[in-house]
Design a protein around this motif. Structure first.
Motif, PDB file in Angstrom:
ATOM      1  N   HIS A   1       0.833  -1.206   0.000  1.00 16.51           N
ATOM      2  CA  HIS A   1       0.000   0.000   0.000  1.00 16.51           C
ATOM      3  C   HIS A   1       0.870   1.260   0.000  1.00 16.51           C
ATOM      4  O   HIS A   1       0.606   2.202  -0.750  1.00 16.51           O
ATOM      5  CB  HIS A   1      -0.923  -0.032   1.221  1.00 16.51           C
ATOM      6  CG  HIS A   1      -1.896   1.093   1.288  1.00 16.51           C
ATOM      7  ND1 HIS A   1      -2.969   1.206   0.436  1.00 16.51           N
ATOM      8  CD2 HIS A   1      -1.955   2.171   2.114  1.00 16.51           C
ATOM      9  CE1 HIS A   1      -3.642   2.295   0.720  1.00 16.51           C
ATOM     10  NE2 HIS A   1      -3.047   2.909   1.749  1.00 16.51           N
ATOM     11  N   TRP A   2       1.935   1.287   0.828  1.00 15.53           N
ATOM     12  CA  TRP A   2       2.848   2.431   0.858  1.00 15.53           C
ATOM     13  C   TRP A   2       3.471   2.654  -0.515  1.00 15.53           C
ATOM     14  O   TRP A   2       3.580   3.777  -0.988  1.00 15.53           O
ATOM     15  CB  TRP A   2       3.980   2.208   1.852  1.00 15.53           C
ATOM     16  CG  TRP A   2       3.605   2.310   3.281  1.00 15.53           C
ATOM     17  CD1 TRP A   2       2.580   3.023   3.834  1.00 15.53           C
ATOM     18  CD2 TRP A   2       4.277   1.663   4.361  1.00 15.53           C
ATOM     19  NE1 TRP A   2       2.575   2.852   5.194  1.00 15.53           N
ATOM     20  CE2 TRP A   2       3.602   2.036   5.539  1.00 15.53           C
ATOM     21  CE3 TRP A   2       5.373   0.826   4.447  1.00 15.53           C
ATOM     22  CZ2 TRP A   2       4.003   1.576   6.794  1.00 15.53           C
ATOM     23  CZ3 TRP A   2       5.771   0.388   5.698  1.00 15.53           C
ATOM     24  CH2 TRP A   2       5.083   0.754   6.842  1.00 15.53           C
TER      25      TRP A   2
ATOM     26  N   LEU B   1       0.882   4.139  -2.918  1.00 17.55           N
ATOM     27  CA  LEU B   1       0.581   5.543  -2.625  1.00 17.55           C
ATOM     28  C   LEU B   1       1.710   6.469  -3.036  1.00 17.55           C
ATOM     29  O   LEU B   1       1.489   7.569  -3.511  1.00 17.55           O
ATOM     30  CB  LEU B   1       0.315   5.728  -1.131  1.00 17.55           C
ATOM     31  CG  LEU B   1      -1.025   5.202  -0.628  1.00 17.55           C
ATOM     32  CD1 LEU B   1      -1.102   5.368   0.882  1.00 17.55           C
ATOM     33  CD2 LEU B   1      -2.173   5.927  -1.298  1.00 17.55           C
ATOM     34  N   ALA B   2       2.929   6.012  -2.851  1.00 15.37           N
ATOM     35  CA  ALA B   2       4.088   6.842  -3.171  1.00 15.37           C
ATOM     36  C   ALA B   2       4.488   6.747  -4.631  1.00 15.37           C
ATOM     37  O   ALA B   2       5.358   7.476  -5.076  1.00 15.37           O
ATOM     38  CB  ALA B   2       5.267   6.444  -2.279  1.00 15.37           C
TER      39      ALA B   2
END
Length: 133
Positions: free
Chosen positions: A114-115, A118-119
């Motif tokens: 997920h990180w 998102l990034a």
């Protein structure tokens, strides 16, 4: 008896002695992502009562992990983002002994993905290094 702590029997109580090495918190997200990537794809091992951190580089063969990675592994273990697994016998520089594998729980894998999404980052450290070349 000003400012002196006493136990139940009236004896002075000193500060507790810590057997753990004081670690500075790791705030480097790139390092945390690298550690999660290594933990998931290669593996870490905890050896001895001090739980020194080693990196798995071949089947049951380990090498010492850099200090910054070791601190990050312990921080993630303390936060329950990584967990200790079973005990196995590993070899390091011709010596064999028991060590505990480090596991990446499913929730941690999902959060790391997920990180990255998102990034807008590549999915692994290896891909980032390849694109940087």
């Amino acid at each position: 008896m000003a400012d002196e702590s006493l136990d139940l029997f009236g004896n002075p109580v000193g500060d507790p002695v810590s057997t753990e090495r004081d670690r500075m918190p790791v705030n480097d997200m790139n390092l945390i992502e690298k550690v999660l990537d290594v933990a998931e794809n290669t593996g870490y091992v905890l050896v001895g009562p001090a739980e020194r951190v080693y990196r798995l580089y071949a089947r049951l063969a380990i090498e010492s992990a850099p200090a910054n990675e070791a601190d990050a592994v312990h921080q993630l273990l303390d936060a329950k983002w990584l967990t200790k697994g079973g005990s196995h016998y590993y070899t390091c520089h011709g010596h064999s002994g028991p060590g505990s594998s480090v596991l990446v729980p499913r929730a941690t894998k999902e959060k790391a993905r997920h990180w990255r999404a998102l990034a807008g980052r590549p999915s692994t450290t290896r891909e980032r290094e390849r694109k940087a070349s």
